[in-house]
Design an enzyme around this catalytic site. Structure first.
Site, PDB file in Angstrom:
ATOM      1  N   CYS A 111       0.792  -1.233   0.000  1.00 48.90           N
ATOM      2  CA  CYS A 111       0.000   0.000   0.000  1.00 48.90           C
ATOM      3  C   CYS A 111       0.827   1.288   0.000  1.00 48.90           C
ATOM      4  O   CYS A 111       0.474   2.225  -0.742  1.00 48.90           O
ATOM      5  CB  CYS A 111      -1.036  -0.003   1.114  1.00 48.90           C
ATOM      6  SG  CYS A 111      -0.582  -0.830   2.624  1.00 48.90           S
ATOM      7  N   ARG A 140       7.331 -10.502   5.809  1.00 49.92           N
ATOM      8  CA  ARG A 140       6.886 -10.280   7.182  1.00 49.92           C
ATOM      9  C   ARG A 140       7.611 -11.242   8.106  1.00 49.92           C
ATOM     10  O   ARG A 140       7.678 -12.438   7.825  1.00 49.92           O
ATOM     11  CB  ARG A 140       5.375 -10.465   7.284  1.00 49.92           C
ATOM     12  CG  ARG A 140       4.617  -9.502   6.388  1.00 49.92           C
ATOM     13  CD  ARG A 140       3.133  -9.774   6.354  1.00 49.92           C
ATOM     14  NE  ARG A 140       2.462  -8.885   5.408  1.00 49.92           N
ATOM     15  CZ  ARG A 140       1.177  -8.953   5.093  1.00 49.92           C
ATOM     16  NH1 ARG A 140       0.417  -9.875   5.652  1.00 49.92           N
ATOM     17  NH2 ARG A 140       0.650  -8.110   4.221  1.00 49.92           N
ATOM     18  N   GLN A 158       1.094 -11.311  -2.542  1.00 46.85           N
ATOM     19  CA  GLN A 158      -0.282 -10.883  -2.320  1.00 46.85           C
ATOM     20  C   GLN A 158      -0.978 -10.486  -3.618  1.00 46.85           C
ATOM     21  O   GLN A 158      -0.408  -9.797  -4.458  1.00 46.85           O
ATOM     22  CB  GLN A 158      -0.314  -9.691  -1.368  1.00 46.85           C
ATOM     23  CG  GLN A 158      -0.148 -10.057   0.082  1.00 46.85           C
ATOM     24  CD  GLN A 158      -0.595  -8.925   0.982  1.00 46.85           C
ATOM     25  OE1 GLN A 158      -0.231  -7.783   0.782  1.00 46.85           O
ATOM     26  NE2 GLN A 158      -1.397  -9.251   1.985  1.00 46.85           N
ATOM     27  N   ASP A 160      -2.950  -8.099  -4.524  1.00 49.98           N
ATOM     28  CA  ASP A 160      -3.222  -6.841  -3.840  1.00 49.98           C
ATOM     29  C   ASP A 160      -3.794  -5.795  -4.783  1.00 49.98           C
ATOM     30  O   ASP A 160      -3.484  -5.776  -5.969  1.00 49.98           O
ATOM     31  CB  ASP A 160      -1.907  -6.315  -3.254  1.00 49.98           C
ATOM     32  CG  ASP A 160      -2.112  -5.451  -2.028  1.00 49.98           C
ATOM     33  OD1 ASP A 160      -3.263  -5.303  -1.604  1.00 49.98           O
ATOM     34  OD2 ASP A 160      -1.108  -4.953  -1.492  1.00 49.98           O
ATOM     35  N   HIS A 162      -5.568  -1.453  -4.503  1.00 51.37           N
ATOM     36  CA  HIS A 162      -6.067  -0.329  -3.708  1.00 51.37           C
ATOM     37  C   HIS A 162      -6.966   0.533  -4.575  1.00 51.37           C
ATOM     38  O   HIS A 162      -6.617   0.852  -5.715  1.00 51.37           O
ATOM     39  CB  HIS A 162      -4.897   0.475  -3.145  1.00 51.37           C
ATOM     40  CG  HIS A 162      -4.045  -0.337  -2.233  1.00 51.37           C
ATOM     41  ND1 HIS A 162      -2.977  -1.089  -2.687  1.00 51.37           N
ATOM     42  CD2 HIS A 162      -4.144  -0.565  -0.899  1.00 51.37           C
ATOM     43  CE1 HIS A 162      -2.444  -1.737  -1.670  1.00 51.37           C
ATOM     44  NE2 HIS A 162      -3.127  -1.441  -0.570  1.00 51.37           N
ATOM     45  N   LYS A 247     -12.209  -3.897   8.583  1.00 49.20           N
ATOM     46  CA  LYS A 247     -12.189  -4.727   7.376  1.00 49.20           C
ATOM     47  C   LYS A 247     -13.229  -5.838   7.476  1.00 49.20           C
ATOM     48  O   LYS A 247     -13.730  -6.151   8.552  1.00 49.20           O
ATOM     49  CB  LYS A 247     -10.800  -5.325   7.168  1.00 49.20           C
ATOM     50  CG  LYS A 247     -10.271  -6.132   8.347  1.00 49.20           C
ATOM     51  CD  LYS A 247      -8.882  -6.682   8.072  1.00 49.20           C
ATOM     52  CE  LYS A 247      -8.356  -7.476   9.267  1.00 49.20           C
ATOM     53  NZ  LYS A 247      -7.144  -8.250   8.942  1.00 49.20           N
ATOM     54  N   HIS A 293      -8.581  -1.246   0.563  1.00 44.93           N
ATOM     55  CA  HIS A 293      -7.560  -2.274   0.333  1.00 44.93           C
ATOM     56  C   HIS A 293      -8.303  -3.584   0.101  1.00 44.93           C
ATOM     57  O   HIS A 293      -9.190  -3.942   0.888  1.00 44.93           O
ATOM     58  CB  HIS A 293      -6.656  -2.445   1.551  1.00 44.93           C
ATOM     59  CG  HIS A 293      -5.988  -1.198   2.034  1.00 44.93           C
ATOM     60  ND1 HIS A 293      -4.616  -1.082   2.126  1.00 44.93           N
ATOM     61  CD2 HIS A 293      -6.491  -0.013   2.473  1.00 44.93           C
ATOM     62  CE1 HIS A 293      -4.306   0.114   2.606  1.00 44.93           C
ATOM     63  NE2 HIS A 293      -5.436   0.783   2.829  1.00 44.93           N
TER      64      HIS A 293
END
Length: 419
Positions: A111, A140, A158, A160, A162, A247, A293
């Site tokens: 992000c 991570r 991911q 991912d 946005h 979320k 997200h």
């Protein structure tokens, strides 16, 4: 969605086999001490599954109006201080790398990078909603005791994206996100899952949430209204929100019966101000966007682990690492088998030929044990008649057809992603 409307819950998905046990048989991934714990090497079979999932999601995202971007795996530490990841998420990040008097970090999420793409110039309200998507590798630092096959890793990819939008666009955008989730799950044969509204916990002494009570209440209510207006049953879970906003998590039961989040959609009310993101509205004034997200497949690692258990290694044709295995009965059939292999291979079908000196029954049995989707046996009659004898996994009948007809049948079923 497949819900029990009476109690608001879904039946658990029946997948009794652990993906780690199935990996020992079928070799999807590998961990090596020389590389490090939680950093998977994707082997050919696993890479096929990853790439097919990526193809599916890129198609759905293209149809959904997403634009693809790509960003670096590292950035200066200051970026993650500004985004809030270092203040709120430092324990899950890899330590800093010092280079030329600058500190860099491996990114834990995409992000902040996408926010910088948004802010590269001042946007107009006419550009919103702006949907930016990336298959992003992130890192991570999970504790050693938490690592578990593909379920908990330190290096993950991911699915991912946005969405930068206005307040008036939030509900419609999140509804479209869930429609995409439903389509992806339909294609993947997933019908049993639950929704969880993950909220902040104002009494949490760890201060892991952005301190803005009014915005938390507002954002949680927006998500609650979306769920209620669409008649989607859900549970609420205080303390499970992201640090920047609430979320909705999609929970699926794995083979061991444990429930995990595999997909998410998050409503971020804080990052636009923190990252100084603005657009020009109709009145010529600067306005902060809201940020959604979303990750329909979450991380490939966790989602592939679920699919391995869900299908018990017996993937549908379009996902199967090995779609067709050709079994010639004798040496004199190898030339015909190779011509058939090339016919299929050149049409991008994943096919192999078993030329080992073993009995026919053993080779066929081993093909089924390997979860191959189709087995073709080649003998004298097939060569003479320019035919093939093909059997589908789980089917009892052997069907005769010509090679070109089989190729076209395969291509159609792969394209349709039939379960």
């Amino acid at each position: 969605m497949s819900f029990d409307k009476k109690n608001g819950k879904a039946e658990p998905c029946l997948a009794p086999y652990d993906h780690r046990e199935l990996n020992n048989e079928h070799e999807y991934y590998h961990f090596d001490e020389a590389i490090g714990a939680g950093l998977p090497l994707w082997l050919p079979a696993g890479a096929v599954i990853r790439e097919e999932l990526e193809k599916l999601m890129k198609e759905l995202e293209f149809l959904g109006g997403y634009q693809r971007v790509s960003s670096p795996h590292i950035a200066k530490e200051e970026l993650y201080k500004q985004s809030g990841h270092l203040p709120y998420y430092a324990d899950s990040m890899f330590p800093a790398m010092e280079l030329e008097n600058l500190s860099y970090r491996m990114r834990p999420m995409c992000c902040p990078h996408h926010h910088k793409i948004f802010s590269m110039r001042l946007r107009s309200y006419r550009e919103l909603p702006l949907r930016l998507a990336e298959y992003g590798q992130v890192y991570r630092y999970e504790l050693s005791g938490a690592l578990s096959g593909l379920m908990r890793v330190r290096g993950l990819c991911q699915n991912d994206a946005h969405i930068y939008c206005r307040v008036s666009q939030v509900k419609d955008e999140i509804k479209k996100v869930f429609e995409m989730y439903q389509e992806a799950y339909r294609v993947l044969g997933i019908s049993k899952y639950k929704l969880r509204l993950s909220k902040w916990n104002p009494d949490d002494p760890s201060s892991k949430f952005v301190a803005n009570p009014e915005k938390w209440v507002w954002a949680e209510q927006v998500l609650r209204e979306i769920l209620d207006e669409n008649g989607w049953p859900y549970e609420e879970a205080p303390g499970e929100a992201a640090f920047y906003g609430p979320k909705i998590d999609i929970q699926i039961s794995y083979g061991n019966g444990k429930e995990e989040s595999v997909s998410t959609v998050q409503l971020d009310f804080s990052s636009a101000e923190r990252m100084d993101l603005s657009f020009i509205n109709e009145e010529g004034q600067q306005e902060r966007p809201l940020i959604i997200h979303r990750a329909p497949l979450g991380s490939h690692e966790r989602f592939v682990a679920f699919l391995i258990e869900h299908y018990r290694g017996a993937f549908p044709l379009w996902l199967a690492p090995e779609q067709v295995r050709i079994v010639p009965i004798g040496d004199r059939h190898h030339e015909y088998a190779e011509k058939l292999r090339l016919l299929l291979h050149n049409a991008f079908v994943r096919v192999s030929v078993d030329e080992r000196v073993e009995s026919l029954s053993k080779k066929v049995a081993e093909a089924w044990a390997a979860k191959v989707n189709r087995v073709i046996v080649i003998g004298d009659r097939e060569v003479e008649e320019n035919q093939i004898s093909v059997q589908e996994r789980g089917g009892k009948e052997k069907i005769k057809m010509n090679p070109e007809e089989f190729r076209e049948q395969m291509l159609l079923q792969i394209k349709d992603r039939k379960i």
